[in-house]
Design a protein around this motif. Structure first.
Motif, PDB file in Angstrom:
ATOM      1  N   CYS A   1      -9.909   0.776  -1.621  1.00 39.99           N
ATOM      2  CA  CYS A   1      -9.101  -0.449  -1.562  1.00 39.99           C
ATOM      3  C   CYS A   1      -7.821  -0.234  -0.766  1.00 39.99           C
ATOM      4  O   CYS A   1      -7.386  -1.136  -0.033  1.00 39.99           O
ATOM      5  CB  CYS A   1      -8.768  -0.940  -2.962  1.00 39.99           C
TER       6      CYS A   1
ATOM      7  N   GLN B   1      -6.794  -3.759  -4.972  1.00 35.86           N
ATOM      8  CA  GLN B   1      -6.006  -2.524  -5.021  1.00 35.86           C
ATOM      9  C   GLN B   1      -5.216  -2.445  -6.333  1.00 35.86           C
ATOM     10  O   GLN B   1      -5.179  -1.402  -6.984  1.00 35.86           O
ATOM     11  CB  GLN B   1      -5.054  -2.495  -3.815  1.00 35.86           C
TER      12      GLN B   1
ATOM     13  N   THR C   1       0.832  -1.203   0.000  1.00 37.45           N
ATOM     14  CA  THR C   1       0.000   0.000   0.000  1.00 37.45           C
ATOM     15  C   THR C   1       0.865   1.252   0.000  1.00 37.45           C
ATOM     16  O   THR C   1       0.574   2.213  -0.722  1.00 37.45           O
ATOM     17  CB  THR C   1      -0.941  -0.007   1.215  1.00 37.45           C
TER      18      THR C   1
END
Length: 158
Positions: free
Chosen positions: A106, A130, A68
Motif C-alpha cells: 500500500c 495504507q 506516506t
C-alpha cells in the motif's frame, strides 16, 4: 577511544568484524537516547501525516507523499526501541507476514498512483488502504488484539 583501549589492552587482533557485529557495536545507545529518538521520529511521522492530510485540498501528490513519508517515519521509529535487525525479523514473522506485505504494498502503490500514474482518486483509495493496513499491522504487536477486533466486527455485522 575504544580502539585505543583495545590497542593498549592487546585486543586488536580481531580487527575485521562482520556487518552484523559492526551494526550492533555502532548502535549501543542508552535506553533514554533510544526513547528520545523514538519520540522524535514518531512525532515527525505524525506531523508529516497531519501535514499531508492538510495538503489534500491543495495537491493530491503532496498529500500522498507526506502521508506516506509520515507512515514510514512512524514505522522506522520503532527501530530505535528494538533495533533495526530485530524490527525487520519481527515484521516478517509468520503471524504478521501478510499484514507487513499488504502495508508495504500500500505504501508503494500510494506513491505510484499519485506520482507516477497521476490518478488522484486511486491515490486517495490507496491512502485509506495504507491507513487500514498500518492499523492492522500495529495491532498485531498487541496480544489478542486482532482476535478482539475481529470478534467486535463479526458481532457488529451479525
Amino acid at each position: 577511544m575504544d580502539k585505543l583501549r583495545r590497542v593498549l589492552s592487546g585486543q586488536e587482533e580481531n580487527e575485521e568484524l562482520g556487518l552484523t557485529a559492526q551494526v550492533l557495536d555502532a548502535s549501543s545507545l542508552s535506553y533514554s537516547t533510544r526513547l528520545k529518538w523514538f519520540v522524535i521520529c514518531f512525532g515527525g511521522g505524525i506531523l508529516c501525516s497531519i501535514l499531508g492530510t492538510a495538503l489534500l485540498f491543495i495537491s493530491v501528490k503532496l498529500f500522498a507523499l507526506f502521508y506516506t513519508l509520515g507512515n514510514v517515519a512512524a514505522l522506522a521509529s520503532t527501530c530505535f526501541l528494538m533495533g533495526p535487525l530485530k524490527q525487520f525479523r519481527r515484521m516478517f514473522e509468520p503471524t504478521r507476514l501478510i499484514a507487513t506485505i499488504v502495508m508495504l504494498l500500500c505504501l508503494i502503490l500510494t506513491l505510484c498512483a499519485a506520482l507516477v500514474w497521476d490518478k488522484k482518486a486511486l491515490a486517495i483509495i490507496f491512502c485509506i488502504m495504507q491507513f487500514l493496513a498500518m492499523t492492522w499491522y500495529s495491532i498485531s504487536y498487541i496480544p489478542f488484539a486482532r482476535d478482539a477486533v475481529m470478534k467486535c466486527f463479526t458481532t457488529c455485522l451479525s
